[in-house]
Motif scaffolding. Sequence first.
Motif, PDB file in Angstrom:
ATOM      1  N   ASN A 109       0.776  -1.162  -0.019  1.00 10.01           N
ATOM      2  CA  ASN A 109       0.188  -0.043  -0.073  1.00 10.01           C
ATOM      3  C   ASN A 109       0.938   1.349   0.000  1.00 10.01           C
ATOM      4  OD1 ASN A 109      -2.309   1.727   0.058  1.00 10.01           O
ATOM      5  ND2 ASN A 109      -2.349   1.567   2.569  1.00 10.01           N
ATOM      6  N   LEU A 110       0.515   2.043  -0.737  1.00 11.03           N
ATOM      7  CA  LEU A 110       1.278   3.479  -0.763  1.00 11.03           C
ATOM      8  C   LEU A 110       1.047   4.112   0.353  1.00 11.03           C
ATOM      9  CD1 LEU A 110       3.136   5.420  -2.197  1.00 11.03           C
ATOM     10  CD2 LEU A 110       0.970   6.282  -2.984  1.00 11.03           C
ATOM     11  N   ASN A 111       1.931   4.610   1.153  1.00 12.57           N
ATOM     12  CA  ASN A 111       1.928   5.210   2.412  1.00 12.57           C
ATOM     13  C   ASN A 111       1.960   6.786   2.256  1.00 12.57           C
ATOM     14  OD1 ASN A 111       2.026   5.750   5.152  1.00 12.57           O
ATOM     15  ND2 ASN A 111       4.202   5.817   5.107  1.00 12.57           N
ATOM     16  N   GLN A 112       3.043   7.145   1.680  1.00 14.42           N
ATOM     17  CA  GLN A 112       2.958   8.658   1.532  1.00 14.42           C
ATOM     18  C   GLN A 112       3.828   9.088   0.367  1.00 14.42           C
ATOM     19  OE1 GLN A 112       4.847   9.675   5.382  1.00 14.42           O
ATOM     20  NE2 GLN A 112       6.578  10.611   4.032  1.00 14.42           N
ATOM     21  N   VAL A 113       3.677  10.160  -0.118  1.00 11.66           N
ATOM     22  CA  VAL A 113       4.439  10.782  -1.205  1.00 11.66           C
ATOM     23  C   VAL A 113       5.176  11.946  -0.354  1.00 11.66           C
ATOM     24  CG1 VAL A 113       4.560  12.289  -3.077  1.00 11.66           C
ATOM     25  CG2 VAL A 113       3.143  10.271  -2.911  1.00 11.66           C
ATOM     26  N   THR A 114       6.602  12.291  -0.782  1.00 14.02           N
ATOM     27  CA  THR A 114       7.376  13.415  -0.032  1.00 14.02           C
ATOM     28  C   THR A 114       7.778  14.029  -1.304  1.00 14.02           C
ATOM     29  OG1 THR A 114       8.010  12.162   1.785  1.00 14.02           O
ATOM     30  CG2 THR A 114       9.281  14.057   1.418  1.00 14.02           C
ATOM     31  N   ILE A 115       7.687  15.458  -1.130  1.00  9.28           N
ATOM     32  CA  ILE A 115       8.168  16.353  -2.239  1.00  9.28           C
ATOM     33  C   ILE A 115       9.220  17.255  -1.658  1.00  9.28           C
ATOM     34  CG2 ILE A 115       6.047  16.034  -3.642  1.00  9.28           C
ATOM     35  CD1 ILE A 115       5.345  18.809  -2.634  1.00  9.28           C
ATOM     36  N   PRO A 116      10.108  17.805  -2.769  1.00 12.49           N
ATOM     37  CA  PRO A 116      10.999  18.781  -1.929  1.00 12.49           C
ATOM     38  C   PRO A 116      10.398  20.268  -1.996  1.00 12.49           C
ATOM     39  CG  PRO A 116      11.207  18.661  -4.391  1.00 12.49           C
ATOM     40  CD  PRO A 116      10.281  17.368  -4.095  1.00 12.49           C
ATOM     41  N   SER A 117      11.102  21.001  -1.151  1.00 16.38           N
ATOM     42  CA  SER A 117      10.591  22.452  -1.038  1.00 16.38           C
ATOM     43  C   SER A 117      11.894  23.233  -0.548  1.00 16.38           C
ATOM     44  CB  SER A 117       9.395  22.555  -0.077  1.00 16.38           C
ATOM     45  OG  SER A 117       9.079  23.747   0.170  1.00 16.38           O
ATOM     46  N   LYS A 118      11.932  24.263  -1.204  1.00 14.48           N
ATOM     47  CA  LYS A 118      12.980  25.299  -0.453  1.00 14.48           C
ATOM     48  C   LYS A 118      12.660  26.109   0.571  1.00 14.48           C
ATOM     49  CE  LYS A 118      16.076  27.005  -3.270  1.00 14.48           C
ATOM     50  NZ  LYS A 118      16.836  27.682  -4.558  1.00 14.48           N
ATOM     51  N   ASP A 119      11.327  26.092   0.886  1.00 10.37           N
ATOM     52  CA  ASP A 119      10.786  26.884   1.868  1.00 10.37           C
ATOM     53  C   ASP A 119       9.638  26.036   2.484  1.00 10.37           C
ATOM     54  OD1 ASP A 119       9.532  28.526   3.897  1.00 10.37           O
ATOM     55  OD2 ASP A 119      10.101  30.296   2.606  1.00 10.37           O
ATOM     56  N   VAL A 120       9.996  25.130   3.444  1.00  8.24           N
ATOM     57  CA  VAL A 120       8.970  24.352   4.043  1.00  8.24           C
ATOM     58  C   VAL A 120       7.858  24.977   4.879  1.00  8.24           C
ATOM     59  CG1 VAL A 120       8.472  22.464   5.704  1.00  8.24           C
ATOM     60  CG2 VAL A 120      10.431  22.164   4.281  1.00  8.24           C
ATOM     61  N   LYS A 121       8.455  26.089   5.453  1.00  7.90           N
ATOM     62  CA  LYS A 121       7.073  26.954   6.182  1.00  7.90           C
ATOM     63  C   LYS A 121       6.190  27.321   5.384  1.00  7.90           C
ATOM     64  CE  LYS A 121       7.380  30.202  10.015  1.00  7.90           C
ATOM     65  NZ  LYS A 121       7.982  31.031  10.858  1.00  7.90           N
TER      66      LYS A 121
END
Length: 125
Positions: free
Chosen positions: A2-14
């Motif tokens: 089962n697919l749990n999560q997808v993570t994407i990149p960010s230069k500014d998480v906030k």
Amino acid sequence: MNLNQVTIPSKDVKKAIGFYQKLGLELIVHTHDHYARFLCPTGDATFSIHYREQLNTEGGAIIYFEVPDVAKKVKQLKEKGITFMTETTAQSWAWTEAKLKDLDGNTLIIYHAGENRKNPPWRIQ
């Protein structure tokens, strides 16, 4: 599996946190400004953002968020200041979609496929 999560990149998480909360995701983890995780409003999947100093500017993943009514969701998001690249469109593959980019240039699709997501007429038997 089962697919749990997808993570994407960010230069500014906030900043990205605010954007994804506008989309309707619920923030469930944010211990520091290098990582955040959200619960999708429907189902069990989670979605996360991880800090990256450099972003891939070519290609990359396309993230699909399914909603029951694309036109209604797009209207709600536009009222919150979200800009779309395309309007709500009925696609030839039997999905309705609208495309946008997040603050880091990641491609997102707000869509509805219903039964056609797993069982399109051309599904391999």
